[in-house]
Structures are given as C-alpha cells and as structure tokens.
Motif scaffolding. Structure first.
Motif, PDB file in Angstrom:
ATOM      1  N   PHE A  87      21.418 -38.443  -6.748  1.00  0.00           N
ATOM      2  CA  PHE A  87      20.587 -38.517  -5.934  1.00  0.00           C
ATOM      3  C   PHE A  87      19.227 -37.932  -6.272  1.00  0.00           C
ATOM      4  O   PHE A  87      18.078 -38.318  -6.026  1.00  0.00           O
ATOM      5  CB  PHE A  87      21.143 -37.562  -4.637  1.00  0.00           C
ATOM      6  CG  PHE A  87      19.990 -37.633  -3.411  1.00  0.00           C
ATOM      7  CD1 PHE A  87      20.304 -38.650  -2.485  1.00  0.00           C
ATOM      8  CD2 PHE A  87      19.187 -36.762  -3.420  1.00  0.00           C
ATOM      9  CE1 PHE A  87      19.388 -38.631  -1.479  1.00  0.00           C
ATOM     10  CE2 PHE A  87      18.259 -36.715  -2.277  1.00  0.00           C
ATOM     11  CZ  PHE A  87      18.346 -37.496  -1.335  1.00  0.00           C
ATOM     12  N   PHE A  88      19.201 -36.760  -7.069  1.00  0.00           N
ATOM     13  CA  PHE A  88      18.015 -36.249  -7.590  1.00  0.00           C
ATOM     14  C   PHE A  88      17.348 -37.230  -8.377  1.00  0.00           C
ATOM     15  O   PHE A  88      16.203 -37.301  -7.999  1.00  0.00           O
ATOM     16  CB  PHE A  88      18.449 -35.014  -8.581  1.00  0.00           C
ATOM     17  CG  PHE A  88      17.468 -34.158  -9.139  1.00  0.00           C
ATOM     18  CD1 PHE A  88      17.155 -33.051  -8.445  1.00  0.00           C
ATOM     19  CD2 PHE A  88      16.617 -34.770 -10.449  1.00  0.00           C
ATOM     20  CE1 PHE A  88      16.204 -32.254  -9.036  1.00  0.00           C
ATOM     21  CE2 PHE A  88      15.903 -33.744 -10.844  1.00  0.00           C
ATOM     22  CZ  PHE A  88      15.457 -32.607 -10.100  1.00  0.00           C
ATOM     23  N   ARG A  89      17.970 -37.898  -9.190  1.00  0.00           N
ATOM     24  CA  ARG A  89      17.255 -38.985  -9.932  1.00  0.00           C
ATOM     25  C   ARG A  89      16.821 -40.311  -9.274  1.00  0.00           C
ATOM     26  O   ARG A  89      15.623 -40.404  -9.296  1.00  0.00           O
ATOM     27  CB  ARG A  89      18.096 -39.338 -11.025  1.00  0.00           C
ATOM     28  CG  ARG A  89      17.515 -40.329 -12.050  1.00  0.00           C
ATOM     29  CD  ARG A  89      16.546 -39.623 -12.815  1.00  0.00           C
ATOM     30  NE  ARG A  89      15.322 -40.248 -13.161  1.00  0.00           N
ATOM     31  CZ  ARG A  89      14.400 -39.751 -13.812  1.00  0.00           C
ATOM     32  NH1 ARG A  89      14.101 -38.463 -13.962  1.00  0.00           N
ATOM     33  NH2 ARG A  89      13.117 -40.463 -13.819  1.00  0.00           N
ATOM     34  N   ASN A  90      17.449 -40.596  -8.446  1.00  0.00           N
ATOM     35  CA  ASN A  90      16.893 -41.603  -7.253  1.00  0.00           C
ATOM     36  C   ASN A  90      15.736 -41.252  -6.566  1.00  0.00           C
ATOM     37  O   ASN A  90      14.965 -42.044  -6.309  1.00  0.00           O
ATOM     38  CB  ASN A  90      18.203 -42.144  -6.330  1.00  0.00           C
ATOM     39  CG  ASN A  90      19.225 -43.127  -6.870  1.00  0.00           C
ATOM     40  OD1 ASN A  90      18.999 -43.584  -7.998  1.00  0.00           O
ATOM     41  ND2 ASN A  90      20.431 -43.014  -6.272  1.00  0.00           N
ATOM     42  N   ALA A  91      15.678 -40.093  -6.065  1.00  0.00           N
ATOM     43  CA  ALA A  91      14.700 -39.330  -5.145  1.00  0.00           C
ATOM     44  C   ALA A  91      13.496 -39.435  -6.087  1.00  0.00           C
ATOM     45  O   ALA A  91      12.451 -40.104  -5.579  1.00  0.00           O
ATOM     46  CB  ALA A  91      15.115 -37.962  -4.751  1.00  0.00           C
ATOM     47  N   LEU A  92      13.510 -38.880  -7.325  1.00  0.00           N
ATOM     48  CA  LEU A  92      12.329 -38.944  -8.277  1.00  0.00           C
ATOM     49  C   LEU A  92      11.801 -40.307  -8.520  1.00  0.00           C
ATOM     50  O   LEU A  92      10.724 -40.616  -8.401  1.00  0.00           O
ATOM     51  CB  LEU A  92      12.611 -38.286  -9.554  1.00  0.00           C
ATOM     52  CG  LEU A  92      12.862 -36.652  -9.291  1.00  0.00           C
ATOM     53  CD1 LEU A  92      13.156 -35.916 -10.683  1.00  0.00           C
ATOM     54  CD2 LEU A  92      11.557 -35.924  -8.727  1.00  0.00           C
ATOM     55  N   ASN A  93      12.778 -41.206  -8.789  1.00  0.00           N
ATOM     56  CA  ASN A  93      12.449 -42.551  -9.183  1.00  0.00           C
ATOM     57  C   ASN A  93      11.586 -43.049  -7.824  1.00  0.00           C
ATOM     58  O   ASN A  93      11.100 -44.187  -8.200  1.00  0.00           O
ATOM     59  CB  ASN A  93      13.695 -43.511  -9.509  1.00  0.00           C
ATOM     60  CG  ASN A  93      14.320 -43.086 -10.881  1.00  0.00           C
ATOM     61  OD1 ASN A  93      13.503 -42.507 -11.652  1.00  0.00           O
ATOM     62  ND2 ASN A  93      15.473 -43.484 -11.167  1.00  0.00           N
ATOM     63  N   LEU A  94      12.203 -42.854  -6.555  1.00  0.00           N
ATOM     64  CA  LEU A  94      11.626 -43.610  -5.518  1.00  0.00           C
ATOM     65  C   LEU A  94      10.341 -42.538  -4.886  1.00  0.00           C
ATOM     66  O   LEU A  94      10.008 -43.116  -3.782  1.00  0.00           O
ATOM     67  CB  LEU A  94      12.567 -43.791  -4.517  1.00  0.00           C
ATOM     68  CG  LEU A  94      13.785 -44.818  -5.107  1.00  0.00           C
ATOM     69  CD1 LEU A  94      14.712 -44.983  -4.148  1.00  0.00           C
ATOM     70  CD2 LEU A  94      12.811 -46.142  -5.081  1.00  0.00           C
ATOM     71  N   GLY A  95      10.107 -41.500  -5.471  1.00  0.00           N
ATOM     72  CA  GLY A  95       8.872 -40.767  -5.004  1.00  0.00           C
ATOM     73  C   GLY A  95       9.176 -39.860  -3.985  1.00  0.00           C
ATOM     74  O   GLY A  95       8.090 -39.578  -3.202  1.00  0.00           O
ATOM     75  N   LEU A  96      10.359 -39.447  -3.870  1.00  0.00           N
ATOM     76  CA  LEU A  96      10.751 -38.443  -2.753  1.00  0.00           C
ATOM     77  C   LEU A  96      10.642 -37.062  -3.340  1.00  0.00           C
ATOM     78  O   LEU A  96      11.285 -36.872  -4.319  1.00  0.00           O
ATOM     79  CB  LEU A  96      11.966 -38.545  -2.030  1.00  0.00           C
ATOM     80  CG  LEU A  96      12.650 -37.538  -1.100  1.00  0.00           C
ATOM     81  CD1 LEU A  96      11.705 -37.591   0.128  1.00  0.00           C
ATOM     82  CD2 LEU A  96      13.914 -37.777  -0.555  1.00  0.00           C
ATOM     83  N   THR A  97       9.832 -36.312  -2.759  1.00  0.00           N
ATOM     84  CA  THR A  97       9.865 -34.802  -3.256  1.00  0.00           C
ATOM     85  C   THR A  97      11.182 -34.049  -2.845  1.00  0.00           C
ATOM     86  O   THR A  97      11.487 -34.054  -1.818  1.00  0.00           O
ATOM     87  CB  THR A  97       8.472 -34.100  -2.744  1.00  0.00           C
ATOM     88  OG1 THR A  97       7.541 -34.878  -2.636  1.00  0.00           O
ATOM     89  CG2 THR A  97       8.273 -32.645  -3.043  1.00  0.00           C
ATOM     90  N   ILE A  98      11.827 -33.698  -3.802  1.00  0.00           N
ATOM     91  CA  ILE A  98      12.877 -32.896  -3.764  1.00  0.00           C
ATOM     92  C   ILE A  98      12.886 -31.513  -4.169  1.00  0.00           C
ATOM     93  O   ILE A  98      11.997 -31.362  -5.511  1.00  0.00           O
ATOM     94  CB  ILE A  98      14.137 -33.403  -4.188  1.00  0.00           C
ATOM     95  CG1 ILE A  98      14.030 -33.926  -5.510  1.00  0.00           C
ATOM     96  CG2 ILE A  98      14.549 -34.513  -3.136  1.00  0.00           C
ATOM     97  CD1 ILE A  98      15.211 -34.399  -6.036  1.00  0.00           C
ATOM     98  N   ILE A  99      13.008 -30.401  -3.636  1.00  0.00           N
ATOM     99  CA  ILE A  99      13.002 -28.960  -4.242  1.00  0.00           C
ATOM    100  C   ILE A  99      14.239 -28.257  -4.066  1.00  0.00           C
ATOM    101  O   ILE A  99      15.057 -28.056  -3.037  1.00  0.00           O
ATOM    102  CB  ILE A  99      12.083 -28.194  -3.279  1.00  0.00           C
ATOM    103  CG1 ILE A  99      10.534 -29.073  -3.442  1.00  0.00           C
ATOM    104  CG2 ILE A  99      11.859 -26.721  -3.635  1.00  0.00           C
ATOM    105  CD1 ILE A  99       9.465 -28.527  -2.307  1.00  0.00           C
ATOM    106  N   GLU A 100      14.736 -27.495  -5.306  1.00  0.00           N
ATOM    107  CA  GLU A 100      15.917 -26.839  -5.247  1.00  0.00           C
ATOM    108  C   GLU A 100      15.240 -25.455  -5.319  1.00  0.00           C
ATOM    109  O   GLU A 100      14.563 -24.892  -6.006  1.00  0.00           O
ATOM    110  CB  GLU A 100      16.394 -27.156  -6.610  1.00  0.00           C
ATOM    111  CG  GLU A 100      17.289 -28.408  -6.775  1.00  0.00           C
ATOM    112  CD  GLU A 100      18.247 -28.442  -8.088  1.00  0.00           C
ATOM    113  OE1 GLU A 100      17.852 -27.791  -8.963  1.00  0.00           O
ATOM    114  OE2 GLU A 100      19.090 -29.522  -7.849  1.00  0.00           O
ATOM    115  N   CYS A 101      15.867 -24.790  -3.997  1.00  0.00           N
ATOM    116  CA  CYS A 101      15.345 -23.407  -3.748  1.00  0.00           C
ATOM    117  C   CYS A 101      16.476 -22.929  -3.017  1.00  0.00           C
ATOM    118  O   CYS A 101      16.310 -22.994  -1.741  1.00  0.00           O
ATOM    119  CB  CYS A 101      14.120 -23.303  -3.289  1.00  0.00           C
ATOM    120  SG  CYS A 101      13.372 -21.717  -3.095  1.00  0.00           S
ATOM    121  N   GLU A 102      17.331 -21.949  -3.866  1.00  0.00           N
ATOM    122  CA  GLU A 102      18.333 -21.225  -3.086  1.00  0.00           C
ATOM    123  C   GLU A 102      18.054 -20.315  -1.713  1.00  0.00           C
ATOM    124  O   GLU A 102      18.701 -20.573  -0.772  1.00  0.00           O
ATOM    125  CB  GLU A 102      19.406 -20.524  -3.929  1.00  0.00           C
ATOM    126  CG  GLU A 102      20.552 -20.126  -3.409  1.00  0.00           C
ATOM    127  CD  GLU A 102      21.422 -19.717  -4.419  1.00  0.00           C
ATOM    128  OE1 GLU A 102      22.526 -18.890  -4.060  1.00  0.00           O
ATOM    129  OE2 GLU A 102      21.479 -19.880  -5.536  1.00  0.00           O
TER     130      GLU A 102
END
Length: 163
Positions: A87-102
């Motif tokens: 999902f992380f890779r798909n998100a970046l490939n499709l231009g969705l900002t994703i942030i890992e911050c516990e």
C-alpha cells in the motif's frame, strides 16, 4: 480539515470492497470508499480531509483501487503508525501523501484540526499547537506526490529532457 479516525489493520477490502474492483472511474470508486467500516465516510469526506489510523494500514491484497478511492474521496493524506509495504508503494506511485507517525496516530482524534507540512516533516494540531515530527520525504518522493504520482512525474521529466 476533518479527520477520519480508524484502528489497526485497515485492509484494502475495507478501503474498497472487492465487489467494486470492476469499476475504473475514480469518482465511482470514491462513492464506495470505506463503506464497510464507516457508512458515513462517503457522504462526509471532502477535499482536504485526513485519515488517521493505527498499525498496518492498507494490508491485504495489492490493489491500486484502494489508493484511487481514497484520493478521489478528497483525502489529502493518510497518517498511520505504519503502512503495509505494498500500500505504501502504491500510495506513492499514485501521488497520495502518507505519513508514518506513531505519536500522531495515537493522540489525534476526529475532533482535531491539523496543518500538515510534508516538506518540514511536521503535523501541527491546531487546538494546542502541538507538533508531531516525521521523516520528511526526500525530494524525488515529494516531487512524485506534488506531480500526482510516478507516471506524471516521469512524463514531466521526459518532457524536460527533450527540451
């Protein structure tokens, strides 16, 4: 921006149920985004909203439909403790900002308002000005997000090289 808060292990079948995988229109996918976990999501999500979740967001099958449905719903970014790698890779490939911050994933609530600065690596909670830090994107990933994904970024780069 409004926050939609979810727990751990939100899988791609929940993000966009398999019964809709024959749909290719992003707007139509958005109409069914998150419907099996949150019946109000589709009618309440607007441009600029944020999803906040726990661990392993986007686990399950590798389907780009999940990212497309989220983006078409108007979601600006997804903040989670961590993401399933595909999902992380798909998100970046499709231009969705994703942030890992516990810390942000644990502490933010649906009532909070946020200011997200991906270049600085900061999420600011408006009510108390608390800042949650995360690893900023390197320039090439920031470009992918700003250009709406890998394909558009590649097209832009090829045009620039042709000049």
């Amino acid at each position: 921006m409004k926050i939609f808060k979810y727990g751990d292990n939100v899988d791609t079948d929940v993000i966009i149920p398999a019964r809709y995988l024959n749909i290719t229109d992003p707007a139509h996918l958005a109409e069914h985004c998150m419907e099996d976990i949150d019946q109000t999501f589709c009618e309440n999500a607007v441009e600029g909203d944020v999803i906040v979740a726990g661990e392993n967001f986007g686990c399950g099958s590798s389907r780009e439909h999940a990212v497309i449905a989220i983006k078409a719903s108007g979601i600006r970014c997804v903040i989670a403790k961590n993401f399933a790698r595909i999902f992380f890779r798909n998100a970046l490939n499709l231009g969705l900002t994703i942030i890992e911050c516990e810390a942000a994933a644990e502490e933010l609530t649906a009532e909070d308002e946020l200011i997200v600065d991906v270049e600085k690596g900061e999420i600011k909670r408006v009510r108390d000005q608390k800042i949650y830090s995360f690893q900023p994107y390197p320039e090439f990933l920031l470009n992918m997000i700003q250009n709406d994904g890998l394909i558009n970024t590649t097209k832009i780069k090829l045009k620039q090289e042709a000049i």
